[in-house]
Write a protein that holds these residues in place. Structure first.
Motif, PDB file in Angstrom:
ATOM      1  N   ALA A 391       1.284  -7.179 -13.423  1.00  0.00           N
ATOM      2  CA  ALA A 391      -0.017  -7.066 -14.079  1.00  0.00           C
ATOM      3  C   ALA A 391      -0.866  -8.320 -13.932  1.00  0.00           C
ATOM      4  CB  ALA A 391       0.181  -6.757 -15.560  1.00  0.00           C
ATOM      5  N   LYS A 392      -0.272  -9.429 -13.505  1.00  0.00           N
ATOM      6  CA  LYS A 392      -1.031 -10.673 -13.351  1.00  0.00           C
ATOM      7  C   LYS A 392      -2.104 -10.556 -12.268  1.00  0.00           C
ATOM      8  CE  LYS A 392       2.627 -13.817 -14.917  1.00  0.00           C
ATOM      9  NZ  LYS A 392       3.537 -14.923 -14.521  1.00  0.00           N
ATOM     10  N   THR A 393      -1.865  -9.674 -11.279  1.00  0.00           N
ATOM     11  CA  THR A 393      -2.814  -9.502 -10.178  1.00  0.00           C
ATOM     12  C   THR A 393      -3.559  -8.193 -10.345  1.00  0.00           C
ATOM     13  OG1 THR A 393      -1.346 -10.726  -8.687  1.00  0.00           O
ATOM     14  CG2 THR A 393      -3.080  -9.392  -7.681  1.00  0.00           C
ATOM     15  N   PRO A 394      -4.888  -8.226 -10.494  1.00  0.00           N
ATOM     16  CA  PRO A 394      -5.650  -6.975 -10.603  1.00  0.00           C
ATOM     17  C   PRO A 394      -5.498  -6.133  -9.336  1.00  0.00           C
ATOM     18  CG  PRO A 394      -6.984  -8.865 -11.258  1.00  0.00           C
ATOM     19  CD  PRO A 394      -5.746  -9.415 -10.644  1.00  0.00           C
ATOM     20  N   GLY A 395      -5.619  -4.822  -9.498  1.00  0.00           N
ATOM     21  CA  GLY A 395      -5.503  -3.934  -8.352  1.00  0.00           C
ATOM     22  C   GLY A 395      -4.082  -3.498  -8.080  1.00  0.00           C
ATOM     23  N   GLN A 396      -3.164  -3.708  -9.036  1.00  0.00           N
ATOM     24  CA  GLN A 396      -1.774  -3.312  -8.879  1.00  0.00           C
ATOM     25  C   GLN A 396      -1.305  -2.558 -10.124  1.00  0.00           C
ATOM     26  OE1 GLN A 396      -0.491  -7.283  -6.266  1.00  0.00           O
ATOM     27  NE2 GLN A 396       0.405  -6.934  -8.261  1.00  0.00           N
ATOM     28  N   PHE A 397      -0.265  -1.750  -9.981  1.00  0.00           N
ATOM     29  CA  PHE A 397       0.295  -1.046 -11.132  1.00  0.00           C
ATOM     30  C   PHE A 397       1.819  -1.067 -11.036  1.00  0.00           C
ATOM     31  CE2 PHE A 397       0.252   2.231  -7.919  1.00  0.00           C
ATOM     32  CZ  PHE A 397       1.345   3.028  -8.193  1.00  0.00           C
ATOM     33  N   TRP A 398       2.463  -0.944 -12.199  1.00  0.00           N
ATOM     34  CA  TRP A 398       3.920  -0.945 -12.284  1.00  0.00           C
ATOM     35  C   TRP A 398       4.400   0.479 -12.506  1.00  0.00           C
ATOM     36  CZ3 TRP A 398       7.679  -4.297 -11.231  1.00  0.00           C
ATOM     37  CH2 TRP A 398       8.967  -4.043 -11.695  1.00  0.00           C
ATOM     38  N   ARG A 399       5.248   0.940 -11.602  1.00  0.00           N
ATOM     39  CA  ARG A 399       5.774   2.298 -11.691  1.00  0.00           C
ATOM     40  C   ARG A 399       7.230   2.241 -12.135  1.00  0.00           C
ATOM     41  NH1 ARG A 399       6.172   6.666  -6.767  1.00  0.00           N
ATOM     42  NH2 ARG A 399       7.048   8.379  -7.968  1.00  0.00           N
ATOM     43  N   ILE A 400       7.556   2.977 -13.200  1.00  0.00           N
ATOM     44  CA  ILE A 400       8.920   2.988 -13.735  1.00  0.00           C
ATOM     45  C   ILE A 400       9.796   3.885 -12.871  1.00  0.00           C
ATOM     46  CG2 ILE A 400      10.338   3.484 -15.762  1.00  0.00           C
ATOM     47  CD1 ILE A 400       7.857   3.117 -17.478  1.00  0.00           C
ATOM     48  N   LEU A 401      10.994   3.405 -12.560  1.00  0.00           N
ATOM     49  CA  LEU A 401      11.948   4.168 -11.778  1.00  0.00           C
ATOM     50  C   LEU A 401      13.206   4.420 -12.596  1.00  0.00           C
ATOM     51  CD1 LEU A 401      11.679   2.282  -8.354  1.00  0.00           C
ATOM     52  CD2 LEU A 401      10.501   4.373  -9.035  1.00  0.00           C
ATOM     53  N   ASN A 402      13.999   5.375 -12.155  1.00  0.00           N
ATOM     54  CA  ASN A 402      15.259   5.658 -12.839  1.00  0.00           C
ATOM     55  C   ASN A 402      16.187   4.452 -12.748  1.00  0.00           C
ATOM     56  OD1 ASN A 402      15.012   8.350 -13.830  1.00  0.00           O
ATOM     57  ND2 ASN A 402      15.042   9.069 -11.713  1.00  0.00           N
ATOM     58  N   PRO A 403      16.985   4.184 -13.787  1.00  0.00           N
ATOM     59  CA  PRO A 403      17.992   3.116 -13.700  1.00  0.00           C
ATOM     60  C   PRO A 403      18.930   3.399 -12.541  1.00  0.00           C
ATOM     61  CG  PRO A 403      17.741   3.903 -15.957  1.00  0.00           C
ATOM     62  CD  PRO A 403      16.997   4.852 -15.077  1.00  0.00           C
ATOM     63  N   PRO A 404      19.503   2.361 -11.883  1.00  0.00           N
ATOM     64  CA  PRO A 404      19.386   0.951 -12.281  1.00  0.00           C
ATOM     65  C   PRO A 404      18.227   0.234 -11.611  1.00  0.00           C
ATOM     66  CG  PRO A 404      21.005   1.156 -10.553  1.00  0.00           C
ATOM     67  CD  PRO A 404      20.494   2.545 -10.796  1.00  0.00           C
ATOM     68  N   ASN A 405      17.328   0.957 -10.940  1.00  0.00           N
ATOM     69  CA  ASN A 405      16.273   0.270 -10.184  1.00  0.00           C
ATOM     70  C   ASN A 405      15.213  -0.355 -11.082  1.00  0.00           C
ATOM     71  OD1 ASN A 405      17.447   1.027  -7.719  1.00  0.00           O
ATOM     72  ND2 ASN A 405      16.484   3.043  -7.818  1.00  0.00           N
ATOM     73  N   GLY A 406      14.945   0.230 -12.233  1.00  0.00           N
ATOM     74  CA  GLY A 406      13.995  -0.364 -13.159  1.00  0.00           C
ATOM     75  C   GLY A 406      12.566   0.032 -12.861  1.00  0.00           C
ATOM     76  N   GLY A 407      11.973  -0.546 -11.833  1.00  0.00           N
ATOM     77  CA  GLY A 407      10.587  -0.239 -11.497  1.00  0.00           C
ATOM     78  C   GLY A 407      10.155  -0.954 -10.241  1.00  0.00           C
ATOM     79  N   GLU A 408       8.906  -0.684  -9.838  1.00  0.00           N
ATOM     80  CA  GLU A 408       8.366  -1.312  -8.639  1.00  0.00           C
ATOM     81  C   GLU A 408       6.879  -1.539  -8.821  1.00  0.00           C
ATOM     82  OE1 GLU A 408       9.184   1.411  -5.487  1.00  0.00           O
ATOM     83  OE2 GLU A 408       7.635   2.842  -6.097  1.00  0.00           O
ATOM     84  N   CYS A 409       6.358  -2.567  -8.161  1.00  0.00           N
ATOM     85  CA  CYS A 409       4.945  -2.909  -8.230  1.00  0.00           C
ATOM     86  C   CYS A 409       4.271  -2.435  -6.942  1.00  0.00           C
ATOM     87  CB  CYS A 409       4.770  -4.424  -8.394  1.00  0.00           C
ATOM     88  SG  CYS A 409       3.051  -4.941  -8.609  1.00  0.00           S
ATOM     89  N   ARG A 410       3.143  -1.713  -7.084  1.00  0.00           N
ATOM     90  CA  ARG A 410       2.418  -1.202  -5.928  1.00  0.00           C
ATOM     91  C   ARG A 410       0.925  -1.477  -6.082  1.00  0.00           C
ATOM     92  NH1 ARG A 410       4.670   2.743  -2.415  1.00  0.00           N
ATOM     93  NH2 ARG A 410       6.830   3.300  -2.892  1.00  0.00           N
ATOM     94  N   THR A 411       0.230  -1.538  -4.942  1.00  0.00           N
ATOM     95  CA  THR A 411      -1.224  -1.661  -4.979  1.00  0.00           C
ATOM     96  C   THR A 411      -1.843  -0.311  -5.338  1.00  0.00           C
ATOM     97  OG1 THR A 411      -1.302  -1.225  -2.592  1.00  0.00           O
ATOM     98  CG2 THR A 411      -1.288  -3.523  -3.283  1.00  0.00           C
ATOM     99  N   ASN A 412      -2.996  -0.344  -5.991  1.00  0.00           N
ATOM    100  CA  ASN A 412      -3.642   0.877  -6.463  1.00  0.00           C
ATOM    101  C   ASN A 412      -4.062   1.778  -5.298  1.00  0.00           C
ATOM    102  OD1 ASN A 412      -3.391   0.003  -9.055  1.00  0.00           O
ATOM    103  ND2 ASN A 412      -5.545  -0.531  -9.337  1.00  0.00           N
ATOM    104  N   PRO A 413      -3.664   3.048  -5.301  1.00  0.00           N
ATOM    105  CA  PRO A 413      -4.142   3.991  -4.275  1.00  0.00           C
ATOM    106  C   PRO A 413      -5.624   4.270  -4.469  1.00  0.00           C
ATOM    107  CG  PRO A 413      -2.861   5.143  -5.945  1.00  0.00           C
ATOM    108  CD  PRO A 413      -2.737   3.678  -6.257  1.00  0.00           C
ATOM    109  N   GLN A 414      -6.355   4.369  -3.344  1.00  0.00           N
ATOM    110  CA  GLN A 414      -7.798   4.543  -3.416  1.00  0.00           C
ATOM    111  C   GLN A 414      -8.294   5.824  -2.752  1.00  0.00           C
ATOM    112  OE1 GLN A 414     -10.082   2.315  -5.027  1.00  0.00           O
ATOM    113  NE2 GLN A 414      -8.135   1.683  -5.900  1.00  0.00           N
ATOM    114  N   ASN A 415      -7.390   6.604  -2.137  1.00  0.00           N
ATOM    115  CA  ASN A 415      -7.802   7.867  -1.535  1.00  0.00           C
ATOM    116  C   ASN A 415      -6.649   8.852  -1.627  1.00  0.00           C
ATOM    117  OD1 ASN A 415      -6.058   7.402   0.754  1.00  0.00           O
ATOM    118  ND2 ASN A 415      -7.639   6.045   1.594  1.00  0.00           N
TER     119      ASN A 415
END
Length: 474
Positions: A391-415
């Motif tokens: 969240a420190k960088t605008p234009g990104q979002f955190w997507r929650i994943l099933n354990p044990p992966n936790g989650g991943e950070c991705r850039t915002n989709p625009q199309n």
């Protein structure tokens, strides 16, 4: 000593002759093997040289596309680029033909004396002793992108409705493809003989069945029934086209229709929008079915008066509605933010040929690279260990994943394509499109607007970097 018998002398001579014959055969065999190995070695060398010549041509083509992207995205040049006279000049960065390099000796001899010396110096610096490469750059944004027919999951269970104005890039693409097929039949001297089995709307739905997920056809029934009856049997792909030739596998596409469609379609356009500055007359009619031949003529004449380049989508729409009095155009395309057409080229195919000439024969290698540049490089995974760090960088979002992966950070989709890549649904919410990413029990849904969702970060992501869509060598 006892005299040698005549028979023994004949046997000795025969033995010597046989031995000499065997040695001769062995010598010829060794010589033939050496010659074959030598030719194979030279062939490998020629293949390698031709490959790297082709690669050099591809790199030159990519460099020109990257330079074009940098000029187009340079804010310091914005004022100059808005000048109608400068638009065509900038387009020449990638459109200008590139002659074969190194030039032949005949071409050098035809140069002026001063240029001959410069040309010879350049040739010495390149260290290319034989062979040459050539590269061509084709703009793919001026064609209908079949991969834009992919629908969000929420729309897979309902048949697309062509009787209402389209609201998504997928339906805009489907409508243009439908209009193109209808124009083939209208302009044919004998449509029932030339296209005996063509039913345009059914064919468009069959193509959509091929690229979209699911087992049911939009027209009803199992999707794979037709394909499993072929010899050999196969299934619908349920994914993006990798090449134009794949279209031959789709139900209803025969060779004649494929050749008719081929100049107007692509699978390499990144954002799926049609570049009206380079689009053919046929595709202008596909964009708006009520355009007449006179309308197309006046559009081309006006574009030529502007230097071959509509400065903006608004300039084109104003000419269509105010000069041509085609008010229905704004009914079909009411929202400027959702226009399925543009005035720029963002997708390209670089084709490079490396050639080594050997007497009467030549060794050739080719490289075909499909690339795109866009400020909307959304959906890509970004290195971030936690949601707070993401969240420190605008234009990104955190997507929650099933354990044990936790989650991943991705850039915002625009199309729509980028939204699909993160398993989201590209839907309309209010006056704009959004990417809705459902997380189920893992967390609340993520809603990412198509415009300005990244704030300052989205603007910061704007770059002239190339995105490789396809790379083929032969």
């Amino acid at each position: 000593m006892r005299r040698q018998r005549p028979k023994e002398k004949g046997a000795a001579l025969l033995t010597v002759l046989v031995a000499m014959m065997i040695l001769t055969i062995m010598l010829f065999e060794f010589q033939y093997s050496a010659m074959v190995e030598r030719k194979l070695a030279y062939n490998d060398l020629n293949q390698t040289q031709a490959y790297y010549l082709a690669k050099a041509g591809a790199r030159i083509g990519l460099l020109r596309v990257a330079l074009y992207a940098r000029v187009k995205n340079d804010k310091r040049l914005a004022g100059m680029l808005n000048n109608p006279q400068m638009g065509p000049i900038v387009e020449q960065i990638w459109q200008l033909p590139f002659p074969p390099f190194p030039p032949s000796q005949e071409a050098i001899q035809e140069m002026a004396n001063a240029d001959q010396g410069a040309a010879k110096t350049v040739l010495e610096q390149t260290k290319i002793t034989e062979g040459q490469y050539s590269a061509t750059i084709l703009g793919e944004s001026s064609k209908i992108n079949l991969n834009s027919l992919i629908l969000p999951d929420s729309q897979l269970n309902q048949r697309p409705n062509f009787s209402v104005p389209p609201t998504s890039i997928a339906m805009h693409t489907a409508t243009m493809l439908l209009n193109l097929l209808n124009s083939f039949m209208r302009e044919s001297d004998n449509p029932y003989e030339e296209f005996p089995d063509l039913r345009p709307e059914e064919l468009v739905l069959d193509i959509m069945d091929w690229v979209n997920k699911g087992d049911a056809r939009f027209q009803g029934g199992p999707k794979d029934l037709f394909y499993e009856q072929q010899n050999p049997p196969y299934k619908a792909k349920r994914n993006r086209f990798f090449s134009i030739e794949e279209l031959r596998l789709v139900k209803g596409i025969d060779e004649h229709l494929f050749q008719k469609l081929r100049p107007h379609i692509t699978v390499y356009s990144y954002d799926g929008k049609l570049n009206i500055n380079n689009a053919s007359d046929q595709l202008h009619k596909a964009l708006y079915a009520d355009f007449t031949d006179d309308d197309i003529k006046r559009i081309v004449e006006r574009r030529t008066e502007l230097g071959g380049n509509w400065g903006s989508e608004k300039a084109f729409v104003d000419f269509v509605t105010q000069t041509l009095n085609r008010n229905g155009f704004t009914t079909q395309y009411p929202n400027p933010k959702d226009y399925p057409f543009t005035v720029g080229t963002e997708s390209f195919v670089v084709e490079s040929l490396g050639q080594i000439q050997k007497s009467a024969s030549s060794v050739q290698r080719t490289i075909k690279a499909a690339v795109a540049f866009s400020s909307k490089t959304g959906g890509q995974i970004v290195a971030a260990a936690t949601a707070a760090e993401c969240a420190k960088t605008p234009g990104q979002f955190w997507r929650i994943l099933n354990p044990p992966n936790g989650g991943e950070c991705r850039t915002n989709p625009q199309n729509a394509n980028e939204c699909t890549s993160v398993l989201g649904d590209w839907v309309q919410q209010g006056a704009q499109n959004v990417c809705r990413i459902t997380q189920g029990a893992l967390g609340p849904p993520i809603i990412i607007p198509s415009g300005g969702a990244g704030g300052k970060g989205a603007a910061a992501n704007k770059a002239s970097a190339l995105k490789i869509l396809s790379w083929m060598e032969s």
